[in-house]
Design an enzyme around this catalytic site. Structure first.
Site, PDB file in Angstrom:
ATOM      1  N   LYS A  41       0.824  -1.217   0.000  1.00 57.89           N
ATOM      2  CA  LYS A  41       0.000   0.000   0.000  1.00 57.89           C
ATOM      3  C   LYS A  41       0.854   1.260   0.000  1.00 57.89           C
ATOM      4  O   LYS A  41       0.478   2.261  -0.613  1.00 57.89           O
ATOM      5  CB  LYS A  41      -0.977   0.009   1.168  1.00 57.89           C
ATOM      6  CG  LYS A  41      -0.376   0.152   2.554  1.00 57.89           C
ATOM      7  CD  LYS A  41      -1.467   0.144   3.611  1.00 57.89           C
ATOM      8  CE  LYS A  41      -0.892   0.277   5.004  1.00 57.89           C
ATOM      9  NZ  LYS A  41      -0.227   1.555   5.250  1.00 57.89           N
ATOM     10  N   THR A  42       2.007   1.227   0.697  1.00 58.74           N
ATOM     11  CA  THR A  42       2.886   2.402   0.690  1.00 58.74           C
ATOM     12  C   THR A  42       3.395   2.673  -0.716  1.00 58.74           C
ATOM     13  O   THR A  42       3.471   3.823  -1.152  1.00 58.74           O
ATOM     14  CB  THR A  42       4.070   2.191   1.656  1.00 58.74           C
ATOM     15  OG1 THR A  42       3.558   1.935   2.969  1.00 58.74           O
ATOM     16  CG2 THR A  42       4.959   3.422   1.698  1.00 58.74           C
ATOM     17  N   ASP A 240      -3.471   7.626   4.917  1.00 62.00           N
ATOM     18  CA  ASP A 240      -3.042   6.241   5.127  1.00 62.00           C
ATOM     19  C   ASP A 240      -3.669   5.699   6.416  1.00 62.00           C
ATOM     20  O   ASP A 240      -4.045   6.467   7.304  1.00 62.00           O
ATOM     21  CB  ASP A 240      -1.508   6.217   5.224  1.00 62.00           C
ATOM     22  CG  ASP A 240      -0.943   4.816   5.083  1.00 62.00           C
ATOM     23  OD1 ASP A 240      -1.697   3.896   4.723  1.00 62.00           O
ATOM     24  OD2 ASP A 240       0.273   4.653   5.327  1.00 62.00           O
ATOM     25  N   GLU A 241      -3.774   4.373   6.511  1.00 64.44           N
ATOM     26  CA  GLU A 241      -4.290   3.696   7.725  1.00 64.44           C
ATOM     27  C   GLU A 241      -5.634   4.291   8.159  1.00 64.44           C
ATOM     28  O   GLU A 241      -5.863   4.562   9.342  1.00 64.44           O
ATOM     29  CB  GLU A 241      -3.268   3.797   8.871  1.00 64.44           C
ATOM     30  CG  GLU A 241      -1.891   3.250   8.545  1.00 64.44           C
ATOM     31  CD  GLU A 241      -1.822   1.727   8.534  1.00 64.44           C
ATOM     32  OE1 GLU A 241      -2.889   1.091   8.605  1.00 64.44           O
ATOM     33  OE2 GLU A 241      -0.718   1.188   8.437  1.00 64.44           O
ATOM     34  N   GLN A 271      -7.444  -4.810   9.875  1.00 63.58           N
ATOM     35  CA  GLN A 271      -6.336  -4.444  10.749  1.00 63.58           C
ATOM     36  C   GLN A 271      -6.682  -3.272  11.665  1.00 63.58           C
ATOM     37  O   GLN A 271      -5.802  -2.573  12.150  1.00 63.58           O
ATOM     38  CB  GLN A 271      -5.088  -4.108   9.916  1.00 63.58           C
ATOM     39  CG  GLN A 271      -4.561  -5.287   9.110  1.00 63.58           C
ATOM     40  CD  GLN A 271      -3.260  -4.973   8.398  1.00 63.58           C
ATOM     41  OE1 GLN A 271      -2.210  -4.815   9.018  1.00 63.58           O
ATOM     42  NE2 GLN A 271      -3.326  -4.867   7.089  1.00 63.58           N
ATOM     43  N   ARG A 622       2.442 -10.537  10.305  1.00 59.37           N
ATOM     44  CA  ARG A 622       3.778  -9.923  10.412  1.00 59.37           C
ATOM     45  C   ARG A 622       4.845 -10.897   9.936  1.00 59.37           C
ATOM     46  O   ARG A 622       5.979 -10.499   9.657  1.00 59.37           O
ATOM     47  CB  ARG A 622       4.103  -9.547  11.860  1.00 59.37           C
ATOM     48  CG  ARG A 622       3.197  -8.558  12.562  1.00 59.37           C
ATOM     49  CD  ARG A 622       2.939  -7.321  11.772  1.00 59.37           C
ATOM     50  NE  ARG A 622       1.706  -7.451  11.007  1.00 59.37           N
ATOM     51  CZ  ARG A 622       1.375  -6.665   9.985  1.00 59.37           C
ATOM     52  NH1 ARG A 622       2.204  -5.726   9.588  1.00 59.37           N
ATOM     53  NH2 ARG A 622       0.234  -6.825   9.347  1.00 59.37           N
TER      54      ARG A 622
END
Length: 757
Positions: A41-42, A240-241, A271, A622
């Site tokens: 996504k970044t 973002d997020e 998330q 993770r």
């Protein structure tokens, strides 16, 4: 919008998959990007911003909001590199152009809002030289507030009061509005503390983190021309997020976006794990209701984990209702199975986990590529002890932060006072640092004088000659302190923050005071030197901007940001909440038992239970290659021995991607039996290429459906050794029994000597 046909030869588009390219090209109007864990996504966001600039959008017309300083810095670096690559022969010209026009505004909600207030806060009648109180400052202030209100800390702890106030502020509620929710005496005390806390902050010309956002929202509402100016400046918004935003942050974004509606939000509802901080998952789930013309793009290809890990994580999160459907996949089809390991107790859990970390390191996985995750901080102790016993280097994320160390806070307090002499907390901290023989009695006289005359502490210090209770030597020492601060307030207009601090430290002989001949003294002075190193990056700014920018970054830095700066090869221990945004070659999640993970507080609350499941999903994703889930048959926690069933989340894991291990022969037998039976019934094989559990059973060990029904949950049974008990859980051939003696045990129905009463 389709990407240009030449995109495969363009550095902006070449590294992207098809959904990422679609996200990059969707420049106009509202856009929702559902980006799964490890889906790049970044990359999608940074390439989208670079493409906006390539299409002629000016950098200052773009705003990108991130949740950590690390994420903002990473995006800036990537965009610089992208624009340099695409410039080709014009690299030098593009570089100078970048210097002239600068990059888009990128930062956290807090840093962006602090910047707005530094420019426009006076329009609300407030001083722009406010200080930002970090968590440590807030706790000290709340202790002072509770003492002033005569509230004993046994009735209301400072941290608990701050947590409640934080939730009110996240919802953008004032003390007056929050009072409507005060239905208990305890909550009424919280509201009283809220009012006093806010008033004291204002008197000190200080803001806490939540205030930074709330005050900008208030500024936008009360001074519409300021809102209009920023709407005309930031024509393209990227957040973002977005699943982690609270209501106050939602208001900030919505106000900025309401004019041109070029709002791109990216995140993953699966998330969303920060409800306890005020995060509202509805912001992302209801985005398309608010923006009916929004384009939705899903990023489902994972670039981090192996397929067995993703298959397991997908299965766990799929049990949550009301979530946008997505299925993470990867081209890394092969990989080790997920290990489900049951052990005797928590001590054995720690020993096995640390031993496994050693084995992985011998196999080529360094310690700093491994993490042990746990649900609560209380679980960390045994892992630390196991590391110490085996001589393994480790770091605990969540311990004392660099910026919270005493000597660092002392230096920062001096700088806060230079910025804002009304900061009473910082003044009290440095009044006798280094020692000026200013004791509690003197401070009591000062505070009494200030209270009687409605003065700030700084104003009181300027009138010490009128305080009759003070002896002449004490008055002189206080006057010299005032002269010191006034002198260095002038120097702050002339020197950058690093040079200013070095001169100040020399003047007050801080080195002599800290370096007292002990190892601790040396360490404290080294920490001050490290702080000076951080300051050097602000040397290029104008003096006053250098000071304010440094203090803002210090106040807003997060611990996980700092984690990636650590280069030593040490095993990482941290709570699952802190691992968000990180990745490791190997992940172990400890304490996978009912009442621990999921946490006991969530067992009777559906919304909390769904968040616990999302938290497990975050922890699992993770892992790049190795994932181990640990559970213990008993553990000492919070002062008592607990014997809990294994976590319900483990029940959702597909047998074809897991390997069950146990140090108990009965459990190992039962697990292998259950796994083999289910695979045989389904005709499945392990997707990772490893053989499914192969166990041969005698016909006598089979059991009928009638037997299964007889051993249903709630049935009373008897065991020849443990006596009578009640079945509290039944999965496959395994029953868990709580005996009348208080103990809990697991048995395989097919082989255990159990009798139904």
């Amino acid at each position: 919008m389709k990407a240009p046909r030449t995109q495969h030869h363009d550095p902006i588009f070449a590294p992207l998959n098809e959904p990422q390219r679609e996200a990059v090209c969707a420049l106009q109007g509202p856009l929702l990007i559902l980006a799964g864990a490890g889906s790049g996504k970044t990359r999608a966001l940074t390439h989208r911003i670079a493409y906006l600039m390539e299409k002629g959008v000016q950098p200052w017309q773009i705003l990108a909001v991130t949740f950590t300083n690390k994420a903002a810095d990473e995006m800036k670096t990537r965009i610089k590199n992208l624009l340099h690559i695409t410039s080709g022969k014009d690299l030098e010209a593009r570089s100078s152009k970048l210097e002239a026009s600068r990059l888009p505004v990128m930062g956290t909600f807090h840093s962006i809002c602090a910047r707005i207030l530094r420019r426009d806060y006076e329009l609300l009648g407030r001083n722009r030289s406010f200080v930002i109180y970090d968590q440590n400052d807030q706790e000290r202030l709340m202790k002072k507030v509770l003492k002033e209100l005569h509230v004993d800390e046994t009735e209301l702890r400072p941290n608990a009061a701050l947590a409640s106030i934080g939730r009110f502020k996240a919802e953008a509620l004032s003390p007056h509005e929050a009072r409507e929710q005060a239905t208990t005496p305890r909550m009424q005390r919280v509201i009283q503390a809220f009012e006093t806390y806010n008033r004291t902050l204002r008197e000190a010309n200080a803001l806490d983190f939540d205030d930074l956002i709330l005050e900008v929202v208030r500024l936008f509402h009360e001074v519409p021309e300021v809102l209009d100016r920023y709407q005309e400046t930031w024509l393209f918004l990227n957040v973002d997020e977005y699943q982690d935003t609270n209501h106050a942050q939602y208001l900030f974004v919505s106000l900025l976006a309401q004019k041109y509606r070029n709002l791109c939000v990216i995140g993953d509802p699966d998330q969303s794990i920060y409800a306890f901080r005020g995060a509202d998952i509805r912001n992302i789930l209801e985005f398309e209701q608010e923006y009916s013309d929004a384009l939705r793009i899903k990023l489902e290809q994972n670039y981090r984990s192996t397929q067995p890990i993703l298959t397991a994580a997908n299965a766990v999160i799929a049990a949550n209702p009301n979530r946008p459907q997505k299925e993470m996949w990867t081209e890394r089809r092969e990989g080790p199975q997920i290990v489900l390991q049951e052990v005797r107790d928590a001590t054995k859990e720690a020993e096995e986990t640390v031993h496994t970390a050693e084995q992985l390191r011998l196999g080529g996985v360094p310690f700093n590529e491994q993490v042990i995750l746990y649900r609560t901080n209380a679980q960390s102790r045994l892992f630390e002890e196991a590391c110490l016993k085996r001589g393994i280097p480790y770091r605990v994320v969540g311990g004392l932060k660099f910026y919270a160390r005493r000597e660092v806070k002392d230096v920062l307090a001096y700088l806060y006072v230079l910025l804002n002499s009304g900061d009473t907390l910082s003044l009290l901290r440095i009044l006798n640092v280094p020692s000026r023989k200013i004791g509690d009695t003197t401070i009591g006289y000062l505070q009494a004088y200030a209270q009687d005359r409605k003065l700030t502490l700084w104003e009181t210090l300027q009138e010490v000659e009128h305080i009759e209770e003070l002896q002449k030597p004490t008055r002189e020492r206080l006057q010299r302190f005032v002269e010191l601060i006034e002198r260095f307030r002038i120097r702050a207009q002339e020197l950058g923050v690093c040079a200013l601090t070095e001169e100040l430290l020399t003047r007050i002989e801080m080195e002599k005071w800290l370096r007292d001949g002990t190892d601790d003294g040396e360490s404290r002075w080294e920490n001050v030197q490290e702080l000076l190193s951080v300051m050097h990056k602000y040397d290029a700014l104008e003096p006053w901007a250098s000071l304010t920018s440094f203090l803002e970054e210090v106040a807003l830095v997060s611990e996980v940001d700092a984690l990636t700066e650590v280069r030593d090869d040490a095993l990482t221990l941290m709570t699952v909440h802190l691992c968000k945004g990180l990745e490791f070659e190997s992940v172990t999640i400890a304490g996978c038992e009912e009442g621990i993970f999921p946490h006991a507080s969530s067992l009777f609350d559906q919304a909390q239970l769904e968040e616990e499941r999302r938290l497990m999903y975050v922890g699992m994703t993770r892992a790049k290659t190795y994932l181990r889930l640990m559970c213990a048959r008993s553990r000492m926690l919070w002062g008592e021995v607990q014997s809990n069933a294994s976590s319900r989340f483990l029940d959702d894991l597909p047998d074809e991607v897991i390997e069950r291990r146990s140090d108990d022969l009965l459990s190992a037998f039962a697990w292998a039996y259950e796994s083999g039976k289910r695979l045989a019934m389904s005709g499945e094989t392990a997707s990772s290429g490893q053989a499914a559990p192969q166990v041969e059973f005698n016909q006598d060990l089979s059991f009928s459906e009638e037997s299964q029904q007889a051993f249903a949950k709630g049935a009373r049974i008897e065991h020849p050794a443990f006596g009578k008990g009640t079945i509290v859980a039944h999965r496959g051939d395994i029953v868990e029994i709580e005996f009348d003696s208080g103990s809990r045990k697991r048995f395989a129905i097919s082989i255990a000597p159990l009798r139904v009463l």
